[in-house]
Write a protein that holds these residues in place. Structure first.
Motif, PDB file in Angstrom:
ATOM      1  N   MET A  77      45.304  15.474  42.020  1.00  0.00           N
ATOM      2  CA  MET A  77      44.482  14.709  41.103  1.00  0.00           C
ATOM      3  C   MET A  77      44.859  13.245  41.182  1.00  0.00           C
ATOM      4  O   MET A  77      46.007  12.895  41.314  1.00  0.00           O
ATOM      5  CB  MET A  77      44.704  15.250  39.692  1.00  0.00           C
ATOM      6  CG  MET A  77      44.131  14.367  38.617  1.00  0.00           C
ATOM      7  SD  MET A  77      44.307  15.075  36.985  1.00  0.00           S
ATOM      8  CE  MET A  77      42.766  15.913  36.875  1.00  0.00           C
ATOM      9  N   ALA A  78      43.883  12.372  41.127  1.00  0.00           N
ATOM     10  CA  ALA A  78      44.131  10.938  41.209  1.00  0.00           C
ATOM     11  C   ALA A  78      44.917  10.479  40.001  1.00  0.00           C
ATOM     12  O   ALA A  78      44.789  11.011  38.906  1.00  0.00           O
ATOM     13  CB  ALA A  78      42.810  10.175  41.267  1.00  0.00           C
ATOM     14  N   ARG A  79      45.720   9.485  40.210  1.00  0.00           N
ATOM     15  CA  ARG A  79      46.508   8.953  39.126  1.00  0.00           C
ATOM     16  C   ARG A  79      45.795   7.729  38.581  1.00  0.00           C
ATOM     17  O   ARG A  79      45.582   6.770  39.298  1.00  0.00           O
ATOM     18  CB  ARG A  79      47.878   8.588  39.645  1.00  0.00           C
ATOM     19  CG  ARG A  79      48.766   8.060  38.577  1.00  0.00           C
ATOM     20  CD  ARG A  79      50.132   7.819  39.145  1.00  0.00           C
ATOM     21  NE  ARG A  79      50.980   7.540  38.025  1.00  0.00           N
ATOM     22  CZ  ARG A  79      52.211   7.915  37.927  1.00  0.00           C
ATOM     23  NH1 ARG A  79      52.754   8.606  38.887  1.00  0.00           N
ATOM     24  NH2 ARG A  79      52.929   7.618  36.883  1.00  0.00           N
TER      25      ARG A  79
ATOM     26  N   TRP B  38      48.179   3.276  48.251  1.00  0.00           N
ATOM     27  CA  TRP B  38      49.101   4.293  47.760  1.00  0.00           C
ATOM     28  C   TRP B  38      50.346   3.623  47.187  1.00  0.00           C
ATOM     29  O   TRP B  38      50.499   2.398  47.244  1.00  0.00           O
ATOM     30  CB  TRP B  38      49.480   5.250  48.894  1.00  0.00           C
ATOM     31  CG  TRP B  38      50.235   4.571  50.009  1.00  0.00           C
ATOM     32  CD1 TRP B  38      49.709   3.811  51.015  1.00  0.00           C
ATOM     33  CD2 TRP B  38      51.644   4.554  50.196  1.00  0.00           C
ATOM     34  NE1 TRP B  38      50.703   3.333  51.817  1.00  0.00           N
ATOM     35  CE2 TRP B  38      51.907   3.767  51.349  1.00  0.00           C
ATOM     36  CE3 TRP B  38      52.719   5.127  49.520  1.00  0.00           C
ATOM     37  CZ2 TRP B  38      53.201   3.546  51.818  1.00  0.00           C
ATOM     38  CZ3 TRP B  38      54.012   4.910  49.990  1.00  0.00           C
ATOM     39  CH2 TRP B  38      54.240   4.121  51.129  1.00  0.00           C
TER      40      TRP B  38
ATOM     41  N   CYS C 100      53.462   7.442  43.239  1.00  0.00           N
ATOM     42  CA  CYS C 100      52.221   8.197  43.030  1.00  0.00           C
ATOM     43  C   CYS C 100      52.348   9.556  43.719  1.00  0.00           C
ATOM     44  O   CYS C 100      52.329   9.635  44.953  1.00  0.00           O
ATOM     45  CB  CYS C 100      51.052   7.403  43.599  1.00  0.00           C
ATOM     46  SG  CYS C 100      49.520   8.328  43.788  1.00  0.00           S
TER      47      CYS C 100
ATOM     48  N   PRO D 168      50.226  12.249  43.925  1.00  0.00           N
ATOM     49  CA  PRO D 168      49.116  12.644  44.800  1.00  0.00           C
ATOM     50  C   PRO D 168      49.104  11.874  46.120  1.00  0.00           C
ATOM     51  O   PRO D 168      48.725  12.412  47.157  1.00  0.00           O
ATOM     52  CB  PRO D 168      47.869  12.351  43.972  1.00  0.00           C
ATOM     53  CG  PRO D 168      48.326  12.337  42.565  1.00  0.00           C
ATOM     54  CD  PRO D 168      49.735  11.842  42.597  1.00  0.00           C
ATOM     55  N   CYS D 169      49.529  10.605  46.076  1.00  0.00           N
ATOM     56  CA  CYS D 169      49.592   9.814  47.311  1.00  0.00           C
ATOM     57  C   CYS D 169      50.602  10.422  48.275  1.00  0.00           C
ATOM     58  O   CYS D 169      50.320  10.582  49.471  1.00  0.00           O
ATOM     59  CB  CYS D 169      50.027   8.380  47.008  1.00  0.00           C
ATOM     60  SG  CYS D 169      48.971   7.477  45.877  1.00  0.00           S
TER      61      CYS D 169
ATOM     62  N   GLU E 118      51.581  13.383  48.486  1.00  0.00           N
ATOM     63  CA  GLU E 118      51.090  14.663  49.002  1.00  0.00           C
ATOM     64  C   GLU E 118      50.015  14.446  50.069  1.00  0.00           C
ATOM     65  O   GLU E 118      49.910  15.221  51.012  1.00  0.00           O
ATOM     66  CB  GLU E 118      50.538  15.509  47.849  1.00  0.00           C
ATOM     67  CG  GLU E 118      51.618  15.957  46.884  1.00  0.00           C
ATOM     68  CD  GLU E 118      51.074  16.585  45.609  1.00  0.00           C
ATOM     69  OE1 GLU E 118      49.837  16.584  45.408  1.00  0.00           O
ATOM     70  OE2 GLU E 118      51.888  17.069  44.808  1.00  0.00           O
ATOM     71  N   GLU E 119      49.241  13.390  49.941  1.00  0.00           N
ATOM     72  CA  GLU E 119      48.134  13.100  50.848  1.00  0.00           C
ATOM     73  C   GLU E 119      48.605  12.465  52.160  1.00  0.00           C
ATOM     74  O   GLU E 119      48.022  12.708  53.227  1.00  0.00           O
ATOM     75  CB  GLU E 119      47.167  12.149  50.140  1.00  0.00           C
ATOM     76  CG  GLU E 119      46.084  11.562  51.004  1.00  0.00           C
ATOM     77  CD  GLU E 119      45.271  10.525  50.267  1.00  0.00           C
ATOM     78  OE1 GLU E 119      44.259  10.919  49.672  1.00  0.00           O
ATOM     79  OE2 GLU E 119      45.651   9.333  50.283  1.00  0.00           O
TER      80      GLU E 119
ATOM     81  N   PRO F 179      36.896  14.602  44.558  1.00  0.00           N
ATOM     82  CA  PRO F 179      38.138  13.927  44.211  1.00  0.00           C
ATOM     83  C   PRO F 179      38.461  12.846  45.234  1.00  0.00           C
ATOM     84  O   PRO F 179      37.978  12.889  46.366  1.00  0.00           O
ATOM     85  CB  PRO F 179      39.175  15.053  44.258  1.00  0.00           C
ATOM     86  CG  PRO F 179      38.652  15.998  45.277  1.00  0.00           C
ATOM     87  CD  PRO F 179      37.152  15.934  45.159  1.00  0.00           C
TER      88      PRO F 179
ATOM     89  N   GLU G  92      41.398  12.142  46.670  1.00  0.00           N
ATOM     90  CA  GLU G  92      42.406  12.477  47.675  1.00  0.00           C
ATOM     91  C   GLU G  92      41.750  13.017  48.935  1.00  0.00           C
ATOM     92  O   GLU G  92      40.732  13.697  48.878  1.00  0.00           O
ATOM     93  CB  GLU G  92      43.387  13.546  47.152  1.00  0.00           C
ATOM     94  CG  GLU G  92      44.207  13.132  45.979  1.00  0.00           C
ATOM     95  CD  GLU G  92      43.514  13.424  44.652  1.00  0.00           C
ATOM     96  OE1 GLU G  92      44.088  13.068  43.623  1.00  0.00           O
ATOM     97  OE2 GLU G  92      42.406  13.985  44.651  1.00  0.00           O
TER      98      GLU G  92
ATOM     99  N   THR H 136      41.419  15.551  51.891  1.00  0.00           N
ATOM    100  CA  THR H 136      41.712  16.926  52.267  1.00  0.00           C
ATOM    101  C   THR H 136      41.243  17.063  53.711  1.00  0.00           C
ATOM    102  O   THR H 136      40.486  16.207  54.212  1.00  0.00           O
ATOM    103  CB  THR H 136      40.937  17.935  51.398  1.00  0.00           C
ATOM    104  OG1 THR H 136      39.525  17.727  51.602  1.00  0.00           O
ATOM    105  CG2 THR H 136      41.276  17.790  49.916  1.00  0.00           C
TER     106      THR H 136
END
Length: 196
Positions: free
Chosen positions: A1-3, A85, A89, A91-92, A94-95, A176, A178, A180
């Motif tokens: 999820m975006a922050r 990023w 963060c 989610p960053c 993880e991406e 979203p 991010e 994928t």
């Protein structure tokens, strides 16, 4: 999820005195002041910049950690992903490995990823550690305000520029936001398949 950045009041209730927490609180405060000062007449920060897909992408310059400058205008003929990023963060973080692997696989097809970190200079060792694991260049963003792209208020956020220098994907509209594997294939894959 975006922050998304929260209000300065929420930041004040945190007891984390780290420089990262202080920077996040400062960014939140600046955003609140900007929004409050602008009043209800202004659009939300993500929309205020009038980015339009299919139109020429506003120029970006990445000042890399090793002292180079990479301008998007010099990358015509390539597909460019500009990703924003920060080390703080989740989610960053993880991406980034997914984006790095995709960039390495598709570099021969003309893909260039530019990584803009919102970390401050005091966090440079952390940024360097993350950057060492990535297949694309990284640099520190001097300000959360990026001309024509607006204030980077949500992380991660990325913008895709096609081979002709047009904005092909506006990260503010991504839901979203991010990356994928499926989104990369849907958004970037067709651009790579086209010649310049």
């Amino acid at each position: 999820m975006a922050r998304e950045f929260r209000s300065p009041r929420a930041a004040a209730h945190r007891s984390d005195p780290s420089p990262d927490a202080q920077r996040r609180a400062l960014l939140r405060g600046a955003a609140a002041i900007g929004i409050a000062g602008a009043g209800a007449l202004c659009a939300p920060p993500a929309r205020a910049n009038d980015l339009k897909t299919g139109q020429p992408a506003p120029p970006l310059v990445l000042h890399t950690l090793d002292g180079r400058s990479i301008a998007t205008r010099d990358l015509l003929g390539q597909v460019v992903i500009a990703t924003f990023w920060a080390t703080w963060c989740v989610p960053c973080r993880e991406e980034l490995p997914l984006l790095s692997a995709y960039a390495a696989r598709h570099a021969p097809q003309g893909l260039q990823v530019l990584g803009f970190s919102l970390d401050e200079a005091q966090n440079l060792p952390k940024v360097r550690t993350v950057a060492a694991s990535l297949s694309f260049p990284v640099g520190l963003l001097e300000s959360p305000w990026v001309p024509a792209y607006g204030r980077i208020w949500r992380l991660p956020v990325s913008f895709v520029i096609d081979r002709a220098g047009r904005l092909a994907d506006n990260g503010w509209d991504a839901d979203p936001p991010e990356w994928t594997a499926q989104r990369l294939q849907r958004v970037v894959g067709p651009l790579l398949a086209r010649s310049s």
